[in-house]
Scaffold this active site. Structure first.
Site, short mmCIF file in Angstrom:
data_model
loop_
_atom_site.label_atom_id
_atom_site.label_comp_id
_atom_site.label_asym_id
_atom_site.label_seq_id
_atom_site.Cartn_x
_atom_site.Cartn_y
_atom_site.Cartn_z
N LYS B 86 3.67 58.05 65.55
CA LYS B 86 2.20 57.94 65.57
C LYS B 86 1.83 56.46 65.46
CE LYS B 86 -1.88 60.05 63.29
NZ LYS B 86 -2.31 60.95 62.20
N SER B 161 -5.43 64.66 63.81
CA SER B 161 -5.44 63.37 64.50
C SER B 161 -4.11 63.01 65.17
CB SER B 161 -5.82 62.27 63.54
OG SER B 161 -4.81 62.10 62.54
N SER B 185 -3.84 66.72 59.73
CA SER B 185 -3.59 65.97 60.96
C SER B 185 -2.20 66.13 61.56
CB SER B 185 -3.86 64.47 60.73
OG SER B 185 -5.24 64.23 60.81
#
Lengths: 472, 489
Positions: B86, B161, B185
């Site tokens: 990420k 996310s 997330s």
């Protein structure tokens, strides 16, 4: 401008920020060092880079505990909070500081006069970087540009908050001086005000004598020396008294001391103060040093200045205040050892107070110091001679006997002195008459004459004693 | 291993098998990587899982892994396994943006602890994945660099996310991925993309080098095609880190060795509050099916009430924005990242932040600033902290009677892109079931469990008490086996 102290009382509370003498910063391994090329003592955390996290410096905690124990505070479980405000020299745009749970709670500090000033709390926090505003008036608002040095950012600070127990500028200076001595004694800080190792914010208010309520206070920033501390307090107190006497009210404000014009200037009012939006620092856990650590620190504590003053005063039978300077110079151990070796306590203290300002005095051999004092009290050296010999001993010239011999110092024997004094009485009948009538000031005339005749070799006290004997 | 018509989960590369084959010399890391890169080439254009693909760096790492094996050395537990990171995890010398304009071009001078641990285990980092800006969002539509699409249906969101990481694993771009989970997330995009996603106990995985959103809630966790791979990745990256003061000084629970222990005799509670209003019927049905499947495997399954979880969302939207308002203050244009020049420092900071942050980030900064303001602290932030304590207490009570809890991961399957962007509140409701675990600091994971009425993946969430990763993974493994069995039949 000065305050009529019969009508008015000045009330002062000091907040002292002391930089702790750690090797590294409060939350990272960047070096904690004054000076150095700008932006060299930095690392990711110092610059607030994304992804960096704080790790508490154990040594800083230990130093805070030492200060807490020195001030008789309760060393308590504590926690950190974030104080949020935007400023370019604050790398994360928040400062990690202890807020509602400080490490040291309560305590007190005894001034050399014996007066005790209460301590509210002491808390750990990180320092900011240093902005330099170039051009304009040297303030951020009108500068052409600014440079920032982050070397200081993250340096551990202990903010020691005193209670409003101080009543005048002298006490304020004495408080800061004493606090500095304590910080230095426990190794917590180098206490150098000129390098910013100790920074003082002072809260000043005034009230009419007899009032119980405290007046509205103003906080004075930028007080960078003992001298400006005293001047700032005196100026600010007078300003507030003038306001009140003119029928106005003192507004709670933060004010800036300007060394050049000798005035304080308004920075902001209470209404304009930042909302710091304090909340618990989620990147750190609770700090609970625990009884074991605290006791270990306590066991290693040095004897503190106040205790040393008391010990010296008791040993010498002197007033507490007379010992302040000697202890501040660190000469009390020397004095106690010389007294232990048989020297007269009062003479020892007097010499230490008046004749041992040189830093090398700390290296004096207590035995030799004692020997010197014995020669003096035994009449082999006059006070003046003893002072000369002592100053050369400090310079490392050798034993008192050798130095005295090299100068050809020998105290006059009494018969020689007696005939000299008798001769003076005879040739100065008017002066003698005045002496016999109790005019103490004339004593100096006779002593002076004797000194002149003996080129300072005589002992002034012996002359006075002889005159008194002759008077009968 | 290449397949022209790759559909999600068709290949399901296994990290465990890949690493074993690479370590034994049966498979070259370069070969494994090229398969990943080929897939990326084929579908990244339509999915947009990555902010940055590190093809050349990855090839070099893969070659080093192969060289090590050839030289008789063991590159580690993740030898040659392609991993996606990420883009809020710091990578030394490699642009790390949080999908925000304000950090565009910023290259950290260090690797996050998890990145170091992955590298030390022989993993091959293939790229930095897209996310909602600063991890604020549930659809990966809040990225400054454009949204990520769900590999199962390009018209749908991948969740967020960590949508880029979830999509990367679902599309076979990487065998494993790392995400961060502040309010769901990792788990919610895992559910929407049909992969396994797990949030560890707070403090089990170091946050050092994770760009902070809500520090007291953030945890890094794995995405994978299987429960066993998630276990392996957790074991590689977890464990104490003196560089993170909130890191637990404890061993990572030995999840891998207990994966096959089954759930016989285990007590499983189905959370009543997460099965009613707001949960799509098909998702609720799949969750009940999961509960029945655990009962069939010998678990004692009952419904349980955890009353305080209904306040989770409200508390979260005070705590997380409050911490974010402080964490994101440093993006001021002074030291790094974007700067918009202006006549004074104050104006420069304002102009930089106005231009550099997207709407959702600004919304949360304002929310958080307000919640912490003098006079409002007690009513908002202070009360949220009390709710947090309450939720922890209610969970503790439930865990007095149950080993693990069960719920849907997300209230619905993947939704249409653009369908919730105009209504923040409806977007926030996506995290209804996931938020309580973050507030409590507990572990939770999402396991794919069949499909919804629309044919899109459904995830079921297994929740456990602090450091309860072993029973959680055991439960997840049983669900995974049942779901695979069901898919085959």
């Amino acid at each position: 401008m000065s305050v009529d102290l019969d009508t008015w009382e000045i009330v002062v509370g000091l907040e002292v920020h002391a930089e702790l003498a750690t090797r590294t910063k409060l939350f990272c391994s960047a070096v904690n060092e004054f000076g150095g090329e700008p932006n060299t003592n930095i690392d990711p955390l110092t610059l607030g880079l994304p992804g960096s996290l704080p790790v508490l410096n154990e040594h800083a905690v230990e130093l805070a505990i030492r200060v807490g124990l020195a001030l008789g505070s309760e060393v308590s479980p504590s926690s950190f909070a974030r104080k949020n405000y935007f400023y370019p020299d604050l790398p994360k745009d928040y400062q990690i500081s202890q807020f509602d749970r400080p490490i040291n709670v309560g305590g007190s500090l005894e001034l050399p006069s014996g007066k005790v000033i209460g301590i509210e709390r002491a808390h750990l926090e990180e320092d900011t970087g240093k902005s330099t505003h170039v051009g304009g008036g040297g303030r951020i608002h009108d500068a052409g540009y600014s440079t920032i040095d982050y070397n200081r950012a993250g340096v551990p600070l202990l903010e020691i908050v005193g209670r409003p127990d101080i009543r005048n500028a002298d006490e304020a200076r004495a408080y800061v001086t004493e606090l500095r001595s304590i910080l230095v004694a426990v190794g917590a800080s180098d206490g150098k005000m000129e390098e910013g190792s100790m920074r003082v914010d002072c809260n000043v208010s005034v009230r009419r004598r007899g009032d119980d309520e405290l007046g509205t206070r103003c906080e004075i920033k930028n007080v960078n020396s003992l001298r400006s501390l005293g001047r700032a307090i005196e100026y600010e107190a007078a300003r507030q008294v003038d306001l009140i006497e003119a029928g106005e009210r003192v507004q709670q404000q933060t004010r800036h001391w300007n060394e050049d014009d000798g005035r304080t200037h308004k920075l902001r009012s209470k209404e304009e103060a930042d909302d710091y939006r304090y909340f618990p620092e989620p990147d750190l856990v609770e700090l609970d040093p625990g009884a074991e650590w605290i006791e270990r620190v306590r066991a290693a504590m040095p004897v503190l200045p106040a205790a040393r003053r008391h010990r010296l005063a008791e040993t010498t039978g002197s007033e507490l205040e007379q010992t302040a300077l000697v202890v501040e110079r660190g000469l009390d151990e020397l004095c106690l050892a010389a007294i232990e070796a048989g020297a007269d306590p009062v003479r020892v203290l007097t010499h230490a107070e008046h004749n041992l300002s040189d830093e090398r005095s700390l290296k004096l051999d207590p035995e030799q110091f004692a020997e010197l004092v014995k020669m003096e009290t035994g009449g082999q050296l006059t006070a003046t001679q003893a002072k000369t010999v002592l100053s050369e001993m400090v310079e490392g010239a050798g034993s008192p006997a050798d130095i005295a011999a090299a100068h050809g110092f020998e105290a006059m024997d009494n018969s020689e002195l007696e005939s000299l004094v008798d001769g003076l009485i005879e040739s100065n009948p008017t002066e003698w008459q005045r002496f016999c009538e109790g005019d103490a000031k004339i004593t100096g005339f006779f002593v002076g004459q004797v000194m002149k005749a003996t080129k300072g070799q005589a002992d002034g006290k012996a002359v006075t004693a002889l005159l008194n004997t002759r008077k009968g | 291993m290449s397949d022209e018509q790759h559909s999600p989960n068709a290949v399901d590369p296994s990290a465990i098998e890949t690493a074993a084959a690479v370590r034994s010399g049966d498979l070259s890391a370069v070969e494994v990587l090229e398969t990943s890169l080929t897939r990326i080439e084929e579908r990244e254009g339509e999915i947009h899982a990555f902010n940055l693909v590190l093809a050349e760096e990855a090839r070099e790492t893969a070659r080093r892994v192969d060289d090590a094996v050839a030289g008789g050395a063991d590159p580690g537990a993740l030898a040659g396994v392609p991993v996606a990171l990420k883009d809020n995890l710091c990578t030394k010398g490699v642009e790390t943006t949080c999908s925000s304009r304000i950090l565009e071009g910023w290259k950290p001078p260090y690797d996050a602890t998890v990145v170091q641990r992955l590298a030390a285990a022989g993993a091959v980092m293939v790229g930095k994945t897209n996310l909602d800006e600063f991890a604020m969002g549930s659809s990966t539509e809040n990225s400054a660099f454009g949204p990520t699409h769900n590999p199962h249906d390009l018209s749908k969101v991948p969740g967020g996310s960590s949508g880029g990481s979830a999509a990367a694993v679902a599309a076979g771009f990487a065998t494993l991925a790392l995400g961060s989970d502040t309010g769901g997330s990792i788990r919610q995009p895992a559910a929407l993309c049909g992969v396994v996603g797990m949030k560890p106990t707070y403090g089990l995985v170091s946050r050092l080098g994770l760009i902070a959103f809500g520090s007291s809630l953030d945890q890094i966790g794995p995405f994978s095609n299987s429960v066993a791979d998630a276990a392996l990745l957790l074991e590689v990256m977890g464990g104490h880190d003196p560089g993170d003061s909130t890191s637990l000084d404890t061993e990572v629970p030995a999840v891998s060795t207990h994966l096959d222990d089954g759930v016989s005799g285990m007590r499983v509670g189905l959370i009543s509050e997460m099965m009613g209003e707001g949960i799509a019927p098909d998702v609720a049905a799949r969750t009940r099916a999961a509960a029945e499947c655990l009962a069939a495997a010998g678990a004692i399954v009952e419904e349980v009430s955890v009353p305080a979880v209904v306040y989770g969302l409200s508390a979260y939207y005070l705590v997380a924005p409050a911490e974010a308002s402080s964490n994101l203050a440093r993006y001021d244009g002074v030291r790094y990242g974007m700067r918009v020049e202006a006549p004074t420092v104050g104006e420069m900071i304002e102009a930089t932040r106005t231009a550099g942050f997207g709407d959702e980030v600004k919304r949360r900064i304002m929310l958080g600033t307000y919640a912490l303001s003098a006079g409002y602290y007690d009513a908002f932030y202070g009360k949220a902290l009390k709710v947090r304590t309450l939720i922890r207490g209610d969970f503790d009570a439930a865990y007095g009677n149950f080993d693990v809890l069960l719920s849907p991961t997300s209230p619905s399957t993947a939704f249409d892109m653009g369908s919730k962007t105009a209504d923040p509140l409806s977007m926030y409701l996506n995290d209804l079931c996931t938020i309580p675990s973050n507030l409590a600091g507990h572990p939770a994971m999402s396991v794919p469990f069949g499909r919804g009425g629309d044919g899109l993946p459904v995830g079921v969430q297994v929740l456990a008490p602090a450091l309860g990763e072993v029973p959680m993974f055991r439960t997840a493994a049983v669900l995974e086996a049942a779901a695979r069995e069901e898919a085959r039949s």
